[in-house]
Design a protein around this motif. Structure first.
Motif, short mmCIF file in Angstrom:
data_model
loop_
_atom_site.label_atom_id
_atom_site.label_comp_id
_atom_site.label_asym_id
_atom_site.label_seq_id
_atom_site.Cartn_x
_atom_site.Cartn_y
_atom_site.Cartn_z
N ILE A 65 0.86 -1.17 0.00
CA ILE A 65 0.00 0.00 0.00
C ILE A 65 0.90 1.23 0.00
CG2 ILE A 65 -1.77 1.28 1.23
CD1 ILE A 65 -2.60 -1.36 2.54
N HIS A 66 0.74 2.06 -1.00
CA HIS A 66 1.57 3.25 -1.12
C HIS A 66 0.71 4.50 -1.08
CE1 HIS A 66 5.10 0.89 -2.19
NE2 HIS A 66 4.32 0.21 -3.01
N SER A 67 1.22 5.51 -0.46
CA SER A 67 0.57 6.82 -0.46
C SER A 67 1.51 7.79 -1.16
CB SER A 67 0.29 7.30 0.95
OG SER A 67 -0.59 6.42 1.61
N TYR A 68 1.00 8.47 -2.16
CA TYR A 68 1.82 9.41 -2.92
C TYR A 68 1.31 10.82 -2.70
CZ TYR A 68 3.50 5.26 -5.30
OH TYR A 68 4.06 4.05 -5.57
N SER A 69 2.23 11.72 -2.52
CA SER A 69 1.86 13.13 -2.39
C SER A 69 1.74 13.74 -3.78
CB SER A 69 2.93 13.87 -1.58
OG SER A 69 4.15 13.90 -2.30
N LYS A 70 1.26 14.98 -3.83
CA LYS A 70 1.17 15.67 -5.12
C LYS A 70 2.54 15.84 -5.75
CE LYS A 70 -3.05 18.25 -4.25
NZ LYS A 70 -3.68 19.55 -4.23
N CYS A 76 6.73 11.94 -10.99
CA CYS A 76 6.60 10.73 -11.81
C CYS A 76 6.09 11.07 -13.21
CB CYS A 76 5.65 9.74 -11.13
SG CYS A 76 5.42 8.22 -12.04
N MET A 77 5.05 11.88 -13.29
CA MET A 77 4.49 12.24 -14.59
C MET A 77 5.48 13.07 -15.43
SD MET A 77 1.71 10.78 -14.95
CE MET A 77 0.99 9.66 -13.81
N ARG A 78 6.21 13.96 -14.79
CA ARG A 78 7.21 14.75 -15.52
C ARG A 78 8.34 13.88 -16.01
NH1 ARG A 78 7.26 19.99 -11.56
NH2 ARG A 78 5.34 20.91 -12.38
N TYR A 79 8.71 12.88 -15.23
CA TYR A 79 9.78 11.97 -15.65
C TYR A 79 9.34 11.18 -16.87
CZ TYR A 79 13.30 8.33 -15.47
OH TYR A 79 14.30 7.46 -15.80
N PHE A 104 -6.62 10.89 -7.99
CA PHE A 104 -5.57 11.06 -8.98
C PHE A 104 -5.84 12.28 -9.86
CE2 PHE A 104 -3.68 10.12 -13.13
CZ PHE A 104 -2.36 9.98 -12.76
N VAL A 105 -7.08 12.43 -10.29
CA VAL A 105 -7.45 13.54 -11.17
C VAL A 105 -7.36 14.86 -10.42
CG1 VAL A 105 -9.39 14.57 -12.45
CG2 VAL A 105 -8.89 12.14 -12.69
N ASP A 106 -7.68 14.85 -9.14
CA ASP A 106 -7.64 16.09 -8.35
C ASP A 106 -6.23 16.55 -8.03
OD1 ASP A 106 -10.36 16.28 -8.34
OD2 ASP A 106 -10.61 15.31 -6.39
N GLN A 107 -5.23 15.73 -8.26
CA GLN A 107 -3.84 16.13 -8.01
C GLN A 107 -3.35 16.94 -9.21
OE1 GLN A 107 -1.21 13.00 -6.95
NE2 GLN A 107 -2.21 12.60 -5.04
N LYS A 108 -3.57 18.22 -9.14
CA LYS A 108 -3.19 19.09 -10.26
C LYS A 108 -1.88 19.76 -10.01
CE LYS A 108 -7.94 19.88 -11.49
NZ LYS A 108 -8.99 20.81 -11.66
#
Length: 108
Positions: A65-70, A76-79, A104-108
């Motif tokens: 179980i992983h929790s990712y911050s914004k 990750c997306m920029r990489y 996920f969508v709300d992480q802008k």
């Protein structure tokens, strides 16, 4: 090098099928033994074996179980964008997965 050439002589689809069947039978017996040993309650193992990650968060062993911050998500997306590769993210499941999608969508 000689070992690999000799291995290629004996490796074929029939042997691969026998090995795969053997693995499946082994895991059936193994999980059957665990089922008998645990009394059929796999949740007991999840609730009793694990560790606290901090901030009163319980991490069961064998459960990822992983929790990712914004910041982590953006990094990750920029990489991925930097590598000029495209990723397809599929959210398949029930209402819990829908909640993950909205997070996920709300992480802008």
């Amino acid at each position: 090098m000689l070992f690999i050439e000799e291995l290629n002589l004996y490796a074929n689809a029939k042997i691969a099928k026998w090995l795969a069947t053997g693995f499946v039978i082994f895991f059936i017996f193994y999980h059957g033994f665990l089922h008998i040993y645990d009394g059929g309650d796999s949740c007991q193992r999840l609730l009793s074996d694990g560790r606290f990650q901090g901030s009163l968060v319980w991490q069961p062993y064998g459960c990822m179980i992983h929790s990712y911050s914004k910041i982590d998500t953006r990094r990750c997306m920029r990489y991925v964008a930097f590598l000029k590769e495209s990723n397809t993210i599929a959210f398949v499941g029930d209402s819990r997965i829908r909640q993950l999608y909205h997070s996920f969508v709300d992480q802008k």
